[in-house]
Write an enzyme that holds these catalytic residues in place. Structure first.
Site, PDB file in Angstrom:
ATOM      1  N   THR A  89       0.851  -1.184   0.000  1.00 46.64           N
ATOM      2  CA  THR A  89       0.000   0.000   0.000  1.00 46.64           C
ATOM      3  C   THR A  89       0.892   1.241   0.000  1.00 46.64           C
ATOM      4  OG1 THR A  89      -0.073   0.102   2.409  1.00 46.64           O
ATOM      5  CG2 THR A  89      -1.742  -1.242   1.319  1.00 46.64           C
ATOM      6  N   GLU A 123      -5.714  -4.213  -1.496  1.00 48.06           N
ATOM      7  CA  GLU A 123      -6.145  -5.375  -0.712  1.00 48.06           C
ATOM      8  C   GLU A 123      -7.193  -6.219  -1.431  1.00 48.06           C
ATOM      9  OE1 GLU A 123      -4.772  -2.246   2.306  1.00 48.06           O
ATOM     10  OE2 GLU A 123      -5.824  -2.288   0.376  1.00 48.06           O
ATOM     11  N   LYS A 153     -17.438  16.065   9.651  1.00 53.17           N
ATOM     12  CA  LYS A 153     -18.611  16.151  10.520  1.00 53.17           C
ATOM     13  C   LYS A 153     -18.760  17.590  10.992  1.00 53.17           C
ATOM     14  CE  LYS A 153     -21.145  13.387  13.815  1.00 53.17           C
ATOM     15  NZ  LYS A 153     -21.117  12.203  14.715  1.00 53.17           N
ATOM     16  N   TRP A 202     -22.896  14.743   8.709  1.00 55.42           N
ATOM     17  CA  TRP A 202     -21.809  14.304   7.831  1.00 55.42           C
ATOM     18  C   TRP A 202     -21.852  15.033   6.497  1.00 55.42           C
ATOM     19  CZ3 TRP A 202     -18.212  11.851  10.303  1.00 55.42           C
ATOM     20  CH2 TRP A 202     -18.521  10.979  11.352  1.00 55.42           C
TER      21      TRP A 202
END
Length: 543
Positions: free
Chosen positions: A185, A331, A440, A445
């Site tokens: 990654t 992944e 937030k 949100w």
């Protein structure tokens, strides 16, 4: 009970044998530093793969040893992919855009024995070589005439090694769960983590990716993977193209050059390609400036970042090219969802509703199970409204990071992707944010991705980023950073007014900052971490 069916192992060796026998005359076309248009067939490539397998053996490599590459998309990198994995070794592809400290870390963590490096990247390794104690030597991907001067120890010329090797090689047989490749990654937080792919996961991933409603590759296609082969197996196109017999065009170090891409598409009759949004912006810019077209091109796959509707619309309306989005990650090998062909039901919808679906990440491909959960890990419905953390499982999803002491999966065996999304009733996934990037504000949100997509739809905007910055009244508010197109001029008020009627009023960014450029990670994604660090003390205008 005895099984009534054969139990042949799903390996890349099997794929190679098939491609050589059935699609041997199909071409691989490459741009390299030493050859602007190299050509060979699959049959010729796999002959060289057997030569390379003999070279690997002569270098002292054994099954399960790890071999690193720092290379572009070209025929030599293709040969390494197959020779290493089909010999039972692990092909570790390294992103040359990583910081030197990250490259040092992952080479040592992977325990790489040899490094195969493109001639243009030799200078990158020279200052690191004394920090790589397990690396026995280096092979430069070049012929002898173009070998660079280098201080690398125990260095060899790729073509010289192959010239002395035999074409006769008997590849070993092994279990399909044998590791085949390793990719790390980008390491935006902490050290990069390694994902170890197996032969089985790779072949099953290929079966899924060539399906008609996914990449849809066939023997009639000429495909040009622009996504780098050092990134998640190049989205596996270098496996799936030989599987079906598609012609393969490899742009080498020119993968970001609009003029070269246009030439390759037109001269090699490319029908399908795959890359990140910035690549397609470069191609669009060149097409607009030159007045040229790409008549053979039928479809583009976009991944790695959300694709603005403006790119989809321009390719569709001006060049008759379909842009299809995919979603996944290292992944996931990387394929998770794909936005391919529409069903008759969707095609009957008004164009505006179809356009909304075009910018979604598509639907899960068979083999991948996805679910969304709330903060208490309760599964949420696919109703187009509920938004939650995305979790995945399947035969090509990581089970455990390579040589990792932490926990990779949750207690129920699911992998938490780090994305936040909702799914509609038809199964279309709409990514709303990364868990670490969601904003937030006042207890509600806000999706930074949706704001960024809205901003880049403005004709004067080249790139945009939105991050949540601490606010004295609202806890956080979205801050918009904008890179303008060359010659464009916008005021902050004009930019913020662009959001009116497009998003909820309380979503509109609290301020806009115009910048010359934005920071990116080694894989080309916006580095929100760096942006937040730079603007953590931003002074909000008085309300």
């Amino acid at each position: 009970m005895m099984t009534p069916m054969m139990t042949s192992q799903l390996t890349i060796n099997m794929l190679m044998r098939h491609a050589e026998k059935v699609h041997g005359n199909t071409e691989i076309v490459s741009v390299t530093a030493d050859n602007p248009r190299h050509r060979q067939t699959y049959r010729e490539a796999f002959r060289r793969v057997r030569r390379l397998a003999n070279v690997l053996k002569a270098l002292g490599l054994e099954q399960q040893d790890t071999v690193a590459t720092l290379a572009w998309n070209d025929y030599r990198h293709f040969e390494i992919y197959y020779a290493v994995s089909c010999s039972g070794m692990i092909c570790h592809t390294i992103n040359p855009r990583l910081f030197p400290e990250q490259i040092e870390y992952i080479v040592n963590h992977a325990r790489d024995q040899w490094v195969f490096v493109d001639a243009t990247m030799v200078k990158l390794l020279e200052p690191l070589q004394d920090k790589l104690p397990e690396v026995k030597g280096f092979v430069v991907l070049s012929d002898e005439a173009h070998m660079p001067e280098t201080s690398l120890r125990n260095v060899h010329c790729y073509e010289a090694l192959l010239a002395e090797a035999s074409e006769e090689f008997e590849f070993p047989e092994f279990d399909e769960n044998t590791p085949s490749a390793l990719c790390y990654t980008s390491g935006t937080t902490g050290n990069p983590k390694g994902v170890l792919y197996t032969h089985r996961s790779t072949i099953l991933h290929c079966y899924a990716s060539v399906a008609p409603d996914v990449f849809g590759l066939s023997v009639r296609d000429t495909t040009m993977p622009i996504v780098p082969m050092f990134h998640v197996n190049g989205w596996a196109v270098v496996y799936s193209a030989p599987m079906v017999g598609a012609k393969l065009v490899m742009p080498g170090p020119k993968m970001g050059d609009g003029e070269t891409l246009c030439q390759l598409i037109n001269e090699e009759k490319v029908t399908a390609s795959a890359g990140v949004p910035t690549v397609w912006l470069a191609l669009l810019d060149y097409l607009k400036a030159s007045g040229k077209k790409v008549d053979s091109l039928e479809r583009l796959t976009v991944g790695g970042a959300a694709c603005p509707f403006s790119i989809i619309q321009t390719f569709r309306d001006r060049y008759q090219v379909r842009v299809q989005q995919g979603w996944g990650m290292t992944e996931l090998n990387p394929l998770g969802t794909y936005n391919g062909n529409f069903s008759p039901e969707v095609e009957a919808l008004p164009q505006a509703e179809q356009d909304q679906l075009l910018v979604s990440q598509g639907r899960p491909v068979f083999g991948i199970e996805l679910k969304i959960v709330d903060e208490d890990n309760n599964e949420l419905p696919w109703d187009g409204k509920s938004s939650g953390a995305v979790k995945a499982r399947g035969p090509w999803v990581v089970g455990d990071y390579y040589r990792y002491d932490g926990q990779t999966l949750d207690d129920d065996g699911w992998f938490e992707t780090g994305d936040v999304a909702c799914f509609d009733e038809r199964g279309y996934m709409h990514i709303t944010d990364r868990l670490k990037d969601v904003i937030k504000s006042g207890g509600e949100w806000i999706s930074s991705i949706e704001l960024e997509n809205c901003a880049v739809d403005h004709p004067d905007v080249a790139e945009a980023a939105v991050v949540g910055i601490p606010h004295p009244k609202w806890t956080e508010r979205p801050l918009l950073l904008v890179v303008l197109n060359d010659g464009a001029s916008l005021t902050e008020a004009e930019m913020l007014a662009w959001f009116d009627g497009k998003v909820a009023k309380w979503w509109v960014p609290g301020a806009c900052v115009f910048v010359d450029s934005l920071p990116h990670t080694a894989t080309g994604k916006l580095s929100k971490k760096d942006i937040r660090a730079e603007y953590k003390d931003f002074a909000w205008p008085q309300e």
